[in-house]
Design an enzyme around this catalytic site. Structure first.
Site, PDB file in Angstrom:
ATOM      1  N   ASP A 117      37.398  38.153  38.881  1.00  0.00           N
ATOM      2  CA  ASP A 117      38.427  38.534  37.911  1.00  0.00           C
ATOM      3  C   ASP A 117      38.852  39.995  38.059  1.00  0.00           C
ATOM      4  O   ASP A 117      39.894  40.390  37.538  1.00  0.00           O
ATOM      5  CB  ASP A 117      37.864  38.385  36.490  1.00  0.00           C
ATOM      6  CG  ASP A 117      38.315  37.122  35.804  1.00  0.00           C
ATOM      7  OD1 ASP A 117      39.435  36.653  36.101  1.00  0.00           O
ATOM      8  OD2 ASP A 117      37.550  36.610  34.963  1.00  0.00           O
ATOM      9  N   LYS A 158      41.467  25.876  37.718  1.00  0.00           N
ATOM     10  CA  LYS A 158      40.906  26.804  38.721  1.00  0.00           C
ATOM     11  C   LYS A 158      39.850  26.090  39.565  1.00  0.00           C
ATOM     12  O   LYS A 158      39.801  26.239  40.787  1.00  0.00           O
ATOM     13  CB  LYS A 158      40.273  28.019  38.030  1.00  0.00           C
ATOM     14  CG  LYS A 158      41.284  28.941  37.340  1.00  0.00           C
ATOM     15  CD  LYS A 158      40.562  30.034  36.540  1.00  0.00           C
ATOM     16  CE  LYS A 158      41.484  30.744  35.570  1.00  0.00           C
ATOM     17  NZ  LYS A 158      40.796  31.741  34.739  1.00  0.00           N
ATOM     18  N   GLN A 202      35.229  32.899  31.527  1.00  0.00           N
ATOM     19  CA  GLN A 202      36.557  32.656  30.963  1.00  0.00           C
ATOM     20  C   GLN A 202      36.694  33.325  29.600  1.00  0.00           C
ATOM     21  O   GLN A 202      35.827  33.208  28.738  1.00  0.00           O
ATOM     22  CB  GLN A 202      36.807  31.140  30.853  1.00  0.00           C
ATOM     23  CG  GLN A 202      38.194  30.770  30.368  1.00  0.00           C
ATOM     24  CD  GLN A 202      39.322  31.144  31.340  1.00  0.00           C
ATOM     25  OE1 GLN A 202      39.097  31.312  32.548  1.00  0.00           O
ATOM     26  NE2 GLN A 202      40.522  31.286  30.828  1.00  0.00           N
TER      27      GLN A 202
END
Ligand code: GUN
Length: 294
Positions: free
Chosen positions: A131, A64, A108
């Site tokens: 997210d 990412k 994460q």
């Protein structure tokens, strides 16, 4: 449906179905995002927070961050040790969130077992939540309000749009009800006027439910849960699942599905790269909204 890219990896396509090449979709998205980044006088900034040394998480965050930098985003990763306690993690996340120079924050998952994910996700400012996991963004998505939408569902929608897979009025069966994929994908595809069924590993007669689908989304994380015998001939099958079997990474879609379906995402090279592209797209969207760029 548009003809799929002929350059798709053939090793992942053992049968007659066309390959839905996630890398090609991701490249197209990245190119558009890079153009949007150029409009900023100060590039958008994204901070990843990762706890511990889980190799899969480390690898996802690296990919990412790599793509973010490739499109011109300022991206960095705060790595905290495995033994970080809840209070320290909350303080660290809060400091990143409160930094006015930061446009996007991504913690994460999964966190190590001794940490509680929910309060950490709720500490992220909903408008920096690339997210889309904050409860405010979940509510916005289900209410049809503008907000941050989770990356994997956005990627599934982008794959369908790239390959001109119709959604309007179509039957979409999602297998898997996670907060990360199944539930937000249901909300997103309802918004596209699909008729959505949210099934899961305990659905009675899963085969009969999946057989109804024009589009199948497999997102349980159990190898081969979607079998050829369940799939309507010609259906589109999107594979989000990932598990390790005999040291190999495999999806939720059994290999013989390629003999029945019309089009399938390979594993690897299917939904994964598009999810990564959506992280950078969401970051630029968040920055545009915060700074009211064009
Ligand atoms: N772990 C697996 N998928 C994801 C994701 O989409 N976002 C975060 N933050 N963690 C993940």
């Amino acid at each position: 449906m548009k003809a799929p890219d002929s350059a798709a990896p053939d090793s992942a396509a053992p049968g007659s179905a066309s390959v839905l090449d996630g890398k090609a979709v991701a490249d197209a998205i990245a190119e558009r995002v890079a153009e949007r980044v150029k409009a900023f006088s100060l590039a958008p900034r994204l901070v990843f927070v990762r706890v511990g040394e889980d190799p899969a998480s480390a690898s996802y965050v690296r990919s990412k961050q790599r793509l973010a930098r490739r499109v011109g985003i300022r991206a960095e990763t705060l790595v905290l040790p495995e033994e970080t306690d809840q209070a320290t993690l909350m303080t660290q996340v809060q400091a990143v969130v409160d930094d006015d120079d930061v446009d996007g924050v991504l913690v994460q998952l999964p966190l190590p077992d001794h940490l509680d994910e929910a309060p950490v996700l709720e500490a992220v400012d909903p408008d920096k939540d690339v997210d889309g996991f904050h409860a405010v963004n979940v509510g916005r998505l289900w209410s049809g309000l503008p907000g941050m939408v989770p990356c994997t569902p956005l990627g599934l929608e982008a794959i369908c749009d790239h390959y001109e897979v119709p959604l309007h009025g179509q039957r979409v069966v999602i297998v898997g009800r996670s907060n990360l994929v199944g539930k937000p994908a249901a909300a997103l595809l309802l918004r596209r006027h699909a008729t959505v069924t949210l099934a899961h590993s305990r659905t009675r007669d899963l085969a009969a439910v999946v057989a109804e689908a024009d589009v199948v989304i497999a997102a349980v994380g159990r190898a081969g849960i979607v079998q050829a015998s369940m799939v309507k001939p010609g259906a589109t099958v999107l594979d989000v699942g990932m598990s390790r079997v005999d040291g190999r990474i495999v999806g939720d879609v059994a290999p013989d599905v390629w003999n029945v379906a019309g089009a399938v995402t390979p594993m690897p090279g299917g939904t994964g790269p598009v999810t990564v592209a959506m992280v950078v797209q969401n970051t630029v969207t968040a920055a545009e909204r915060r700074r009211q760029q064009p």
